[in-house]
Design a protein around this motif. Sequence first.
Motif, PDB file in Angstrom:
ATOM      1  N   CYS A   4     -27.526 -25.782  42.608  1.00 45.93           N
ATOM      2  CA  CYS A   4     -26.781 -26.916  43.164  1.00 45.93           C
ATOM      3  C   CYS A   4     -25.364 -26.458  43.527  1.00 45.93           C
ATOM      4  CB  CYS A   4     -26.736 -28.046  42.135  1.00 45.93           C
ATOM      5  SG  CYS A   4     -25.645 -29.398  42.571  1.00 45.93           S
ATOM      6  N   CYS A  27     -28.275 -31.103  43.493  1.00 44.54           N
ATOM      7  CA  CYS A  27     -29.381 -31.441  42.593  1.00 44.54           C
ATOM      8  C   CYS A  27     -29.541 -32.952  42.450  1.00 44.54           C
ATOM      9  CB  CYS A  27     -29.152 -30.813  41.226  1.00 44.54           C
ATOM     10  SG  CYS A  27     -27.863 -31.608  40.267  1.00 44.54           S
ATOM     11  N   CYS A  30     -26.616 -34.731  40.562  1.00 48.82           N
ATOM     12  CA  CYS A  30     -25.376 -34.887  41.342  1.00 48.82           C
ATOM     13  C   CYS A  30     -25.544 -35.946  42.425  1.00 48.82           C
ATOM     14  CB  CYS A  30     -24.980 -33.553  41.986  1.00 48.82           C
ATOM     15  SG  CYS A  30     -24.320 -32.389  40.788  1.00 48.82           S
TER      16      CYS A  30
HETATM   17 ZN   LIG Z   1     -25.812 -30.685  40.736  1.00 50.20          ZN
END
Ligand SMILES: [Zn+2]
Length: 323
Positions: free
Chosen positions: A56, A68, A71
């Motif tokens: 990520c 990801c 997030c």
């Molecule tokens: Zn992330």
Amino acid sequence: MYESAVQNLIDELGRLPGVGPKSAQRIAFHILNADSNEMTKLTDAIARVKQTVSFCQICGNVSETPTCAICRDESRDPSLLCVVEESKDVVAVERTRSFSGRYHVLGGSINPLAGVGPEQLRIRELVARLSDERITELILAMDPNLEGEATATYLSRLLVPIGIRVSRLASGLPVGGDLEYADEITLGRALEGRRVISEGNRADQLDPAQDFEQALAEEAAEKAEREAAAEPAPRARWSGSMFDEIDRDAQVAAAAFEAEEGESPEQAPAEDAREATEAGREAEAQRQEAYQERLAELKKEPLRTVAPDLPPLPGRTYVNPWE
Ligand SMILES: [Zn+2]
């Protein structure tokens, strides 16, 4: 030594974490003897993970997309950031379901012996995030080992001056464990990270001994007060509505007796006292007599119960208490 292809496989497998020379050899021979379709699945899985999965861009967690799932999740608390060493630590914290913030994966821990310093970890990205995002608290969740301690210490020294709230995971004692079997580092950290149950209000008391004496005195005074309150009032000669009539009769009789004697207020005090005791004795005797009579009468009557209409319970023996 084996043929070069086999030896090459054993060497490559032996470089995997947690795989020793003997395990590498065992896995290599398993691959040699296995169905080729099965092994193609394995090589495909390895190839696919290398092609599609990366890290990520924000947190450094493994992800098939540039950012990801954590997030991208808008419902997660953006003010909390949990700093971990590896992606597997994200999974471990997620499994607890007690953390709703976001993560930052460092990609390892400070380990001078292995040549890993702060510059090899994603610490620069962490500092950049702190200036960009609405982060108010940072939780350092490093592994409880020497490298994890070193990393957490380094990070706290670096981040505390920034003015952000920095906390560390309390290193706990295992549930179901025994205190005497805990190693001193775990026990020391658990003591350090103890949780306050009550702040208490005795901090302003200067002398604990005096305080204790005062508490004792207060307790004694309270006890005395309680006992005084509990002391029963002097009871009547006999009480209960059943005997009220008898008592009254006896009093009337005593008064009549006294009147017959023709007492006068001019009598000497000693004489008066003697007369009084004699009158009292007489009244008492009459009272006793009346009481005995009433008692004999009551004994003749059948015993009354609270609910006289109820038939007696079968199988129960009823005893007349007068006998
Ligand atoms: Zn992330």
